[in-house]
Motif scaffolding. Structure first.
Motif, mmCIF file in Angstrom:
data_model
loop_
_atom_site.group_PDB
_atom_site.id
_atom_site.type_symbol
_atom_site.label_atom_id
_atom_site.label_comp_id
_atom_site.label_asym_id
_atom_site.label_seq_id
_atom_site.Cartn_x
_atom_site.Cartn_y
_atom_site.Cartn_z
ATOM 1 N N GLN A 186 25.851 -6.969 25.821
ATOM 2 C CA GLN A 186 25.513 -5.630 25.357
ATOM 3 C C GLN A 186 25.775 -4.589 26.447
ATOM 4 N N ILE A 187 25.376 -4.890 27.694
ATOM 5 C CA ILE A 187 25.575 -3.912 28.781
ATOM 6 C C ILE A 187 27.052 -3.787 29.163
ATOM 7 N N LYS A 188 27.722 -4.930 29.305
ATOM 8 C CA LYS A 188 29.150 -5.034 29.635
ATOM 9 C C LYS A 188 29.482 -4.571 31.062
ATOM 10 N N ILE A 189 28.941 -3.400 31.489
ATOM 11 C CA ILE A 189 29.276 -2.908 32.831
ATOM 12 C C ILE A 189 28.613 -3.827 33.859
ATOM 13 N N ILE A 190 29.439 -4.361 34.747
ATOM 14 C CA ILE A 190 28.941 -5.337 35.723
ATOM 15 C C ILE A 190 27.914 -4.718 36.651
ATOM 16 N N LEU A 191 28.166 -3.491 37.110
ATOM 17 C CA LEU A 191 27.268 -2.845 38.055
ATOM 18 C C LEU A 191 25.876 -2.671 37.457
ATOM 19 N N LYS A 192 25.814 -2.233 36.206
ATOM 20 C CA LYS A 192 24.512 -2.023 35.552
ATOM 21 C C LYS A 192 23.793 -3.350 35.341
ATOM 22 N N PHE A 193 24.566 -4.387 34.915
ATOM 23 C CA PHE A 193 23.959 -5.691 34.642
ATOM 24 C C PHE A 193 23.364 -6.307 35.905
ATOM 25 N N CYS A 194 24.128 -6.278 36.963
ATOM 26 C CA CYS A 194 23.708 -6.983 38.174
ATOM 27 C C CYS A 194 22.601 -6.248 38.927
ATOM 28 N N THR A 195 22.466 -4.953 38.733
ATOM 29 C CA THR A 195 21.439 -4.201 39.459
ATOM 30 C C THR A 195 20.144 -4.064 38.665
ATOM 31 N N GLN A 196 20.020 -4.828 37.512
ATOM 32 C CA GLN A 196 18.765 -4.828 36.756
ATOM 33 C C GLN A 196 17.656 -5.451 37.615
ATOM 34 N N PRO A 197 16.435 -4.983 37.454
ATOM 35 C CA PRO A 197 15.317 -5.568 38.234
ATOM 36 C C PRO A 197 15.109 -7.033 37.876
ATOM 37 N N ASN A 198 14.853 -7.927 38.836
ATOM 38 C CA ASN A 198 14.519 -9.349 38.670
ATOM 39 C C ASN A 198 15.629 -10.184 38.041
ATOM 40 N N MET A 199 16.856 -9.650 37.941
ATOM 41 C CA MET A 199 17.955 -10.446 37.353
ATOM 42 C C MET A 199 18.280 -11.642 38.241
ATOM 43 N N LEU A 200 18.316 -11.449 39.507
ATOM 44 C CA LEU A 200 18.651 -12.549 40.418
ATOM 45 C C LEU A 200 17.570 -13.613 40.411
ATOM 46 N N LYS A 201 16.311 -13.210 40.351
ATOM 47 C CA LYS A 201 15.208 -14.180 40.339
ATOM 48 C C LYS A 201 15.227 -15.000 39.068
ATOM 49 N N SER A 202 15.564 -14.377 37.926
ATOM 50 C CA SER A 202 15.630 -15.115 36.656
ATOM 51 C C SER A 202 16.688 -16.205 36.730
ATOM 52 N N LEU A 203 17.815 -15.901 37.270
ATOM 53 C CA LEU A 203 18.893 -16.890 37.372
ATOM 54 C C LEU A 203 18.523 -18.004 38.338
ATOM 55 N N GLU A 204 17.849 -17.671 39.422
ATOM 56 C CA GLU A 204 17.447 -18.700 40.377
ATOM 57 C C GLU A 204 16.449 -19.677 39.743
ATOM 58 N N LYS A 205 15.539 -19.186 38.872
ATOM 59 C CA LYS A 205 14.588 -20.060 38.195
ATOM 60 C C LYS A 205 15.295 -20.985 37.223
ATOM 61 N N ILE A 206 16.258 -20.446 36.467
ATOM 62 C CA ILE A 206 17.019 -21.283 35.520
ATOM 63 C C ILE A 206 17.776 -22.362 36.280
ATOM 64 N N GLN A 207 18.340 -22.028 37.419
ATOM 65 C CA GLN A 207 19.107 -23.009 38.207
ATOM 66 C C GLN A 207 18.202 -24.149 38.678
ATOM 67 N N ALA A 208 17.004 -23.835 39.089
ATOM 68 C CA ALA A 208 16.080 -24.877 39.550
ATOM 69 C C ALA A 208 15.698 -25.808 38.405
ATOM 70 N N ASP A 209 15.446 -25.241 37.219
ATOM 71 C CA ASP A 209 15.111 -26.066 36.056
ATOM 72 C C ASP A 209 16.278 -26.958 35.676
ATOM 73 N N LEU A 210 17.503 -26.459 35.749
ATOM 74 C CA LEU A 210 18.685 -27.261 35.389
ATOM 75 C C LEU A 210 18.872 -28.430 36.350
ATOM 76 N N LYS A 211 18.562 -28.257 37.601
ATOM 77 C CA LYS A 211 18.702 -29.346 38.561
ATOM 78 C C LYS A 211 17.752 -30.494 38.246
ATOM 79 N N VAL A 212 16.558 -30.162 37.722
ATOM 80 C CA VAL A 212 15.610 -31.210 37.331
ATOM 81 C C VAL A 212 16.181 -32.026 36.191
ATOM 82 N N CYS A 213 16.728 -31.359 35.192
ATOM 83 C CA CYS A 213 17.333 -32.058 34.048
ATOM 84 C C CYS A 213 18.532 -32.888 34.476
ATOM 85 N N GLU A 214 19.358 -32.317 35.379
ATOM 86 C CA GLU A 214 20.586 -33.003 35.824
ATOM 87 C C GLU A 214 20.240 -34.271 36.593
#
Length: 1792
Positions: free
Chosen positions: A1278-1306
């Motif tokens: 929906q956002i499409k613009i990379i700058l707007k997407f990546c500078t959203q608050p807590n976006m990096l933390k959300s991805l880091e949490k998903i990555q940790a959960d995926l490692k448990v499953c893997e």
């Protein structure tokens, strides 16, 4: 040396009478023996010289006493110039056998001689050592000279003399002389041997090459008549050859082959080649005569007739049908230039006899006859005459002869060079024998005849000088000469080796067969002659190259040319050019003087020529004496017509040369064009240099344009054919390509114009005429150089000279007899005469007061100097005028009076020179007095100049404040003073020059020059100051908008550079430092101006200009109309650093501002790339690679901005962009990894029921992860613009949490998969995706079928039988290797989990193959080991793998059975089996040719490959005489056995069970000796619980051999291509799979792994090998837990050593593998096996041809990489050949 020894030498060797007595007493025996045996032919009387070993003092003493002629040769030890000296290099003892090493002829060749005492004590004779002992001087092994007979060197050693010498330690002398038998001018009867011909006459005696041939004639032997009842005297056709020796001649009767001529006499014969003799005509009987032609080849003595002149039978006196002469005898036949001329004779058609004077010619190529009809007066008809070619001329001479009426003694010559020939009477007589005429022009004759009615026989000898046409009798040297008996009808030959005329046979009331010889060497000389020498004159210094023409010359290194005149004689070495030409350089004749000398030639030490030529020596021409004169070197020449001048050469005595042949260098140039030519050459050099620097294509285009070609049409001309009339006929046009004519370049035109062409004519009297022509008025320079005896060119006297060419001048001025030259001589004479008179008066000091009047004294001195200076010039003019007048006399102009005047002036000038010398002495006193006064004045003047120079430094113009105007005024005053000094110095220079002390004014001149230089330098400096101030004034008026600082800076730099480069100025002076400081200020100001003009200074808030105002503490307004003077007054050069800092700040801020704008513009529009996820509506997010690269670039730029000291103004903006770009980087990196992991796990946890079942907790957890991941991706879409997407608050933390959960499953998933791999180890070799697919579809075996080839080595799929609702049954194995299906012994139901029924499938496969092998083996009789059924049927019924196994088992059994027979006494058992093997192999080859299925064909090809190796192995055992099965040659083979219903493989001391892995129906590797060695190494490695490491170049078969060994043992072998991407975890999984499954692994290019991975591998593999050695069932694998172990596993690693990117194996890892080096395979053996497998019986021959062809192609054809001549290419071609044979396109295999 005491007097006794000298007396001994004088008495024994020097005096001529004692020598003669010595010869008579000592050499009688030897000489008589040599004469009898023919080994010596000539003896030279007297001494040639003698040799002293250590001192030539004795020879000198004897010469002083008059005992030795100075012209005799006397040699010391170092002399090696005489051919008559042999040198003894070692001392000779006086007793016993004496030994020495001799150097013959002073050359390099060494021979060993011994000296032995003969029966007389007074002499020693030299013996030469050879094969079989020592040869005496009489043996032929010591021959010295072929041409002059056999000459021997005799050394005489006197016993008493030697004994005394050795006792006193004195010098050893060896006296040496040569003996040559005398050659008097006398007739000598020669002894004959061999098969001597019968007495005869009318025969021919001809020299053919080097062979003397006697043919035919009428002899004394009676022969049977035609009816063979009676005998009569008749001709013969015998052929004899004669070998000539000095005293003995040996005859040989030759038996000829071919078609011999009939017997005949009075015929004619001549040699037509060095190997062929021609005979024509002759008498058969008194009434019958021939006109036939026969040829005898002397190389094989074979007779033949020309093809067009075949005749048989007796002559019929008939007319010739081919145009030959009428039948005749007593004629002559002469060969010349490939033609035979037949003249005269007696005979005719019919029985009437007549005399002929006709002339016929026979062409020796076509053998066609033609009759010649010469003009002139022909000879009278005659026969019995002689004919000969005159020397090398085209003249045929006819002498003598007779007819029925008279006998002739005249000579007539026939000129051949004319078209039809001319007869001419020569008023002398000629009788010539042999071929001597080509040697000299003097012919030896024997005179015959008289009046025919009253003729008589004579025995006189005459000589004819052909040139003088004069006869002279030969005076024999004997007092009572012995002559041959008078005779007729005899023949003669010439023996050139001994210069002898030899006569054989004849008639004198009886037939004779004696041989007489007359040595005519004193008349004809050696076998060579000289005719001319060119040039025939030369300088006295010699070294003139001359050409000597003559005849009979031969190539030799010993050709001597002698120049002699009276007692004067000089020899030089000549060079052979051709048989008719020699060349040499004339010797120096300086010690003999100028004279005419005779020239003769000697070759190979033979006599000098009888004939001689004359060569004149003259004094060399001297350039400094020679003259040039004539109108061509004068000032009034006419244009466009030839002008000329003379060169008169003179010698050292100033005498005119009387001959020519001088060499000159003449240059006639135009000075006005030469300067222009030099400029054009420089331009051309620049053009060529530019052409070289051009692009090659452009340069080639320009060169092609300069050589353009054009196509033109030209008429073809039809040449007139023989027999056609009229002119050449023109036919059609033809197109011809020719180069376009190029116009001459300007350079070429100038060169032609500057260098005038000329011609020179040698008058051969010492004078030369040079002519040239000028086309336009100009001045030319004429320079003439003469070549001297050293090869150097020097200018002649008076050169160079100038000549002038004018318009309107008459052409007669250019002629030698024209008025210009006459006027020139007249004027020059008047000028010289006037000069003499004037000079005589001016130097007369009687009426002059030279003591007091300095001017009078100087006037006399001036005239004396003038006379001295003009001395050589006047002499030259007088010599030239005299020579001009004498030359005019040659042009019929009387100039005797003028010549006398010139001679008178020459005398007057000489007298004037004498008077001037007297006057010079008379005035020496006054001159010295005035000279002293002048010196004092000069010294005072020098001091004055020095003081003035020192005072210049105090002048006002050395102060910068003086100003330009005041300085110029002072310069004017100083210059006036300098002019006064200059005038005074000129006067003193004149005085010093006249008084002959010019060096006295040098000091004055230096001081005055220093003053001038000092003033000029300061004046130049003030001119430069004026220029600088004007330029500064102009700068200050520039407007701000129009200022160009760069131009201003360049101008100021030039002004300052000029100032610095000024020479002669004191750079420490005030004026120099003043202007230098001003230039420095402007040099500093202008760069600051450049900074202020920079656009970065112009900002909206003018912040930078505000800082400038603060720095200079002044306020000013900036505008376009502001003058530069405003800025100059700010004195910016005092604030340079601060102004530069402000400018740099402005530039960096502008640059930073642009960078921020660029980043902001880019990232506000960059969007994600949305990718569709599988077949769903979900879109994954991706940043393009180029955008990611831009991100990294922008991050770097922003970081650099923050580090800059100029960031203050934009610091907030830069900090913000650093955070935003960092967020983009981190989010995009993490998003990419999380999306990849999520996409992989989604399949398992969402789609796979197996995973959900096994991992329920993790599956439930993954549902939440999946939801969060999809929300994030949806947000990005929906956002499409990379700058707007990546500078959203807590976006990096959300991805880091998903990555940790995926490692448990893997992690949970990996543990699950690892458990499955432990259950079924072959899963280790399957990729994760494929394994997950297998596990997901484990309940559906049909879906598993597509993965069978990844689990089993050769199973593509299983044939399944459905079983209602239950699991299906597996019935057949369908291979993926070739074409084949194998039914299981018992169908297998696929129950339980997938890993369970796959393991059951392995067990069923093993059972099936073991049962099939047992059944197949049962087809052989256990006792006879013979197949109990048809072999074709047996092969067809079993799978390929089983057929090969049983075939190998039976081969091993039968070979060992043969060994058993050998042990029982049957020694041929192995050979018999070899024959059966060959027959069986041939049968298979024939079988494979049939129409077979692909499956059966492949099976047969494999059998042929195995049987071919079996055959070769048996042959090797036979060749190496192997008799027992325990010998290594047999033990090293891979042997198969059937033991306890199971297959067993043995090799050396290793044994392996057959593993029964299904292998399909694929091809097998050709087994070569290299393969056998690899098998031994690999199996021994497995036996020792190690790995194997084949290493070698690519393409040598390392991997294929490993795979083939696995096939032989029926093991599954997995090949892994190693790369740097493989890590230790992946390698560990492979090791675990191999160890648990018992399979083999082949790691290709193992050394491509990283060193750290290799290090871990050594630990992992060592754990496996240790477990095998300890015979464990399970073991702990490093980092992988406990796993099961199959001890039959194996690991192989292959390596290509030396390749780029390869690592060295750790030593610990190397120790676990047994290495083997693999080299180039045996291509020929592989080809042979492949050809047999393809059905070719003659495989060995074909393989050899094929491999040879490919090796030649590899070596000779292109080396480019895409040309492959290796094993892979060979295999491809052979497979194609098999396919073609299969299609019956090859009819016979031998044509392959």
């Amino acid at each position: 040396m005491d007097k006794r020894y000298q007396d001994l030498v004088e008495k024994k060797f020097i005096l001529e009478n004692e020598l003669k007595n010595l010869e008579k007493s000592i050499f009688d025996e030897e000489t008589r023996y040599l004469e009898e045996t023919g080994h010596i032919g000539n003896v030279i009387k007297g001494w040639e010289g003698f040799l002293s070993m250590k001192n030539s003092k004795l020879g000198g003493n004897l010469q002083k006493k008059g005992k030795i002629n100075p012209n005799d040769r006397i040699f010391s030890q170092s002399s090696k110039t005489s051919p008559f000296v042999q040198e003894i290099s070692q001392p000779i003892q006086t007793t016993g056998t004496q030994k020495s090493v001799l150097n013959e002829g002073g050359g390099e060749e060494k021979k060993e001689y011994h000296f032995r005492r003969t029966k007389k004590n007074s002499k020693y004779v030299r013996f030469q050592k050879g094969e079989g002992g020592y040869h005496s001087p009489m043996t032929s092994s010591d021959e010295y000279n072929e041409k002059k007979g056999k000459i021997y060197d005799i050394y005489l050693l006197y016993n008493s003399y030697l004994s005394d010498m050795n006792r006193n330690g004195m010098i050893l002398l060896i006296f040496f002389f040569k003996l040559q038998m005398p050659q008097p001018l006398v007739w000598v009867q020669v002894k004959q041997s061999g098969q001597i011909p019968a007495p005869r006459s009318g025969h021919t005696f001809v020299t053919v090459g080097k062979t003397h041939i006697l043919f035919g004639g009428l002899d004394s032997e009676k022969k049977p008549d035609a009816e063979k009842k009676n005998t009569k005297i008749a001709p013969n056709n015998q052929v004899y050859s004669l070998r000539v020796a000095p005293n003995v001649c040996e005859w040989k009767l030759v038996q000829c082959s071919g078609d011999p001529p009939l017997p005949r006499t009075n015929h004619a014969a001549c040699a037509i080649t060095p190997e062929k003799m021609l005979i024509f005509g002759g008498f058969y009987t008194s009434n019958l005569r021939f006109n036939d032609t026969f040829i005898l080849r002397t190389t094989n003595f074979q007779w033949s007739q020309p093809p067009n002149q075949k005749v048989t039978g007796e002559p019929k006196n008939a007319e010739s049908k081919i145009g030959a002469p009428e039948p005749r005898g007593n004629h002559s036949a002469t060969f010349h230039k490939n033609k035979v001329y037949v003249f005269g004779g007696h005979g005719g058609v019919g029985y009437a006899t007549k005399s002929f004077n006709d002339l016929y010619v026979l062409d020796c190529e076509s053998f066609e006859w033609s009759q010649l009809e010469p003009s002139g007066t022909p000879p009278d008809p005659r026969g019995g005459h002689n004919s000969q070619i005159m020397g090398q001329n085209d003249l045929l001479m006819i002498f003598g002869g007779w007819n029925q009426i008279s006998q002739f003694q005249n000579i007539q010559k026939y000129h051949m060079k004319y078209l039809s020939g001319i007869w001419q009477v020569l008023w002398c007589h000629l009788f010539h024998h042999g071929n001597i005429s080509f040697l000299v022009d003097k012919l030896v004759t024997s005179k015959e005849g008289g009046n025919r009615t009253a003729s008589r026989l004579v025995d006189d000898t005459f000589v004819l000088d052909v040139d003088a046409k004069k006869w002279s009798p030969v005076q024999l040297e004997e007092e009572k000469p012995v002559k041959p008996k008078t005779r007729e009808s005899t023949t003669l030959i010439y023996d050139p080796s001994d210069s002898r005329i030899m006569m054989f046979g004849g008639w004198s009331n009886a037939w004779m067969n004696d041989i007489y010889a007359l040595n005519v060497s004193s008349i004809v000389g050696p076998p060579y002659a000289i005719y001319s020498i060119k040039p025939c004159l030369g300088p006295l210094t010699g070294k003139t190259k001359v050409s000597i023409t003559g005849d009979g010359f031969k190539d030799s290194q010993n050709i001597i040319v002698r120049f002699f005149s009276g007692k004067a004689s000089e020899d030089v070495q000549a060079v052979y050019v051709s048989p008719t030409e020699l060349t040499c350089e004339t010797p120096s004749y300086e010690k003999h003087g100028a004279r005419k000398s005779e020239v003769k030639v000697s070759i190979d030490r033979l006599d000098f020529t009888i004939m001689s030529q004359f060569y004149s020596y003259f004094l060399n021409s001297k350039a400094e004496k020679s003259l040039m004169f004539g109108p061509g070197v004068l000032r009034e020449n006419a244009i466009k017509t030839d002008t000329m001048f003379y060169i008169q050469t003179r010698n050292l005595n100033n005498q005119n040369r009387e001959s020519g042949a001088d060499e000159f260098q003449i240059e006639i140039t135009r000075p006005d064009v030469l300067s222009e030519l030099e400029e054009e050459r420089q331009r051309e050099a620049i053009r060529l240099q530019q052409l070289e620097q051009m692009d090659p294509e452009e340069r080639e285009r320009i060169e092609q344009e300069s050589h353009k070609k054009r196509t033109v049409k030209r008429k073809k001309v039809k040449q007139q054919q023989e027999g056609e009339e009229g002119e050449n006929q023109e036919s059609e046009y033809e197109e011809v390509e020719e180069e376009v004519p190029q116009e001459k370049s300007r350079l070429q035109l100038l060169e032609e114009k500057a260098n005038i062409k000329y011609s020179i004519h040698d008058n051969d009297d010492g004078s030369y005429i040079v002519k040239y022509q000028i086309e336009e008025p100009c001045e030319v320079i004429v320079n003439v150089k003469l070549k001297n005896e050293r090869g150097e060119f020097n200018e002649i006297r008076g050169a160079p000279k100038k000549a002038q060419f004018l318009d309107g001048v008459g052409i007669k001025n250019n002629q030698y007899t024209g008025q210009q030259l006459v006027n020139y001589v007249t004027n020059k004479n008047e000028e010289i005469n006037k000069l003499i008179d004037t000079s005589r008066d001016n130097i007369n000091i009687k009426d002059k007061n030279i003591q007091e009047d300095v001017n009078s004294l100087l006037e006399v001195m001036e005239n004396l100097k003038k006379i001295s200076d003009e001395k050589e010039n006047i002499l030259l003019l007088l010599d030239e005028n005299e020579q001009i007048l004498r030359t005019l006399e040659k042009h019929d102009m009387k100039k005797e009076t003028e010549i006398k005047k010139v001679n008178k002036m020459q005398e007057e000038w000489k007298n004037l020179l004498k008077i001037s010398q007297t006057v010079e002495k008379d005035i020496s006193g006054p001159v010295k007095q005035e000279a002293d006064k002048t010196k004092e004045k000069i010294k005072k003047f020098e001091e004055q100049l020095k003081e003035y120079l020192q005072g210049l430094k105090k002048e006002t113009f050395y102060q910068y404040k003086t100003g330009i105007k005041d300085s110029q005024e002072r310069f004017t005053e100083v210059q006036a003073q300098i002019d006064k000094f200059t005038k005074t110095l000129q006067n003193y220079e004149y005085y010093s020059k006249m008084f002959n002390f010019p060096d006295e004014v040098v000091g004055c001149q230096k001081n005055l020059d220093a003053i001038k230089q000092e003033v000029a330098a300061v004046q130049l400096l003030w001119e430069h100051i004026k220029k600088c101030e004007q330029k500064f004034s102009d700068y200050k008026r520039y407007k701000w908008a129009t200022i160009d600082p760069n131009d201003m800076e360049d101008e100021v730099k030039k002004l300052r550079k000029f100032l610095i480069d000024m020479k002669g100025i004191d750079k420490r002076s005030n004026v120099f430092t003043g202007i230098n400081e001003d230039l420095r200020k402007w040099g500093t100001f202008i760069p600051l101006l450049t900074e202020l003009k920079d656009p970065a200074m112009n900002t909206t808030d003018s912040r930078h200009w505000k800082e400038v105002k603060v720095v200079v503490n002044q306020d000013f307004a900036i505008g376009d109309d502001m003058e530069l003077d405003v800025i100059w007054n700010l004195k910016l050069f005092d604030f340079r650093e601060k102004i530069e800092d402000i400018s740099e700040q402005a530039k960096q801020e502008l640059k930073m501002e642009k960078g921020i704008i660029k980043v902001d513009t880019f990232w506000k529009d960059v969007q994600f790339e949305l990718l569709k996820h599988k077949d769903t509506d979900i879109r994954t997010l991706k940043m393009l690679d180029e955008h990611f690269e831009t991100l990294e670039e922008h991050q770097l730029q922003v970081n650099n901005m923050l580090l800059s000291k100029y960031v203050k103004f934009f610091e907030k903006d830069v900090e913000k962009w650093k955070q935003d770009l960092g967020a983009i980087y981190d989010v995009i990196q993490l998003l990419s990894e999380v999306q990849k992991t999520w996409s992989f796990l989604e399949n398992l946890f969402i789609q796979s029921e197996e995973v959900k079942k096994e991992l329920p907790k993790e599956s439930e957890q993954f549902v939440g992860i999946d939801k969060n991941m999809k929300e994030i991706m949806e947000s990005g879409c929906q956002i499409k613009i990379i700058l707007k997407f990546c500078t959203q608050p807590n976006m990096l933390k959300s991805l880091e949490k998903i990555q940790a959960d995926l490692k448990v499953c893997e992690k949970a998933l990996n543990e699950f998969l690892d458990s499955k791999r432990r259950a079924f180890p072959r899963f280790y070799f399957v990729s994760v995706n494929d394994l997950l697919d297998i596990l997901s579809n484990g309940n559906s075996p049909a879906k598993i079928n597509r993965h069978m080839s990844k689990i089993f080595q050769a199973i593509d799929k299983l044939e399944l039988q459905e079983n209602d609702n239950e699991r299906p049954f597996a019935k057949k194995m369908i291979t993926c290797v070739g074409q084949e299906e194998v039914s299981l012994v018992k169908p297998l139901q696929l129950l339980n989990k997938v890993e369970t029924y796959l393991q059951a499938m392995i067990d069923s496969m093993i059972d099936t193959l073991r049962e099939l092998a047992k059944k197949s083996f049962g087809c052989y009789d256990s006792k006879t080991c013979q197949l109990q059924m048809d072999r074709k049927t047996w092969i067809d019924q079993d799978p390929a793998q089983i057929a090969l196994l049983v075939n190998n088992i039976m081969w091993s059994v039968q070979v060992e059975e043969a060994f058993g027979k050998i042990a029982n006494g049957d020694m041929n058992a192995l050979k018999d089996y070899y024959k059966r093997s060959v027959e069986a192999l041939t049968e298979l080859i024939r079988f494979v040719r049939g129409d077979l299925t692909k499956s059966l064909r492949q099976k047969l090809m494999c059998l042929i490959t195995m049987d071919a190796h079996s055959r070769d192995t048996i042959g090797k055992l036979i060749d190496e005489h192997v008799r027992k099965p325990d010998e290594f040659q047999w033990q090293s083979q891979l042997k198969f056995y059937w033991v306890n219903n199971d297959a067993l493989i043995r090799i050396a001391d290793a044994s392996f069970n057959y593993s029964y892995e299904y292998l399909g129906n694929g091809p097998r590797l050709v087994i070569t000796p290299l393969t056998d060695r690899i098998y031994v190494t690999a199996t021994q490695a497995l036996h020792l619980k190690m790995g194997c490491a084949p290493a070698g170049p690519a393409g040598t078969g390392k991997t294929e051999t490993t795979k083939d060994l696995a096939n032989a043992l029926a093991k599954a072998c997995y090949v892994f291509n190693c790369s740097s991407e493989m890590n230790y975890e992946s390698m560990g999984n492979i090791y675990k799979g191999l160890a648990s499954s018992g399979c083999w692994g082949c790691f290709d290019e193992f050394n491509r792994l990283l060193p750290e991975v290799l290090s871990v591998c050594s630990v992992q593999f060592k754990a496996v090998t240790d477990a095998i050695k300890q015979q464990k069932k399970t073991f702990l694998f490093p980092g992988g837990g406990e796993i099961s172990l199959d001890p039959t596993c194996g690991v192989f690693i292959t390596m290509n050593p030396g390749y780029l990117g390869r690592a060295e194996l750790p030593e610990g890892l190397k120790a676990l593998f047994r290495p083997i080096t693999v080299v180039v395979p045996d291509l020929e053996l592989i080809c042979e096996n492949m050809l047999m497998a393809e059905g070719f019986e003659e495989a060995k021959t074909l393989a050899h041809k094929f491999v040879t062809l490919y090796m030649l192609c590899r070596d000779l054809l292109s080396k480019q990489l895409h040309y492959d001549w290796g094993l892979r290419a060979i295999k491809s071609v052979l497979v194609v050949a098999g396919g073609l044979r299969e299609q019956k396109q090859i009819l016979q295999n031998r044509h392959f």
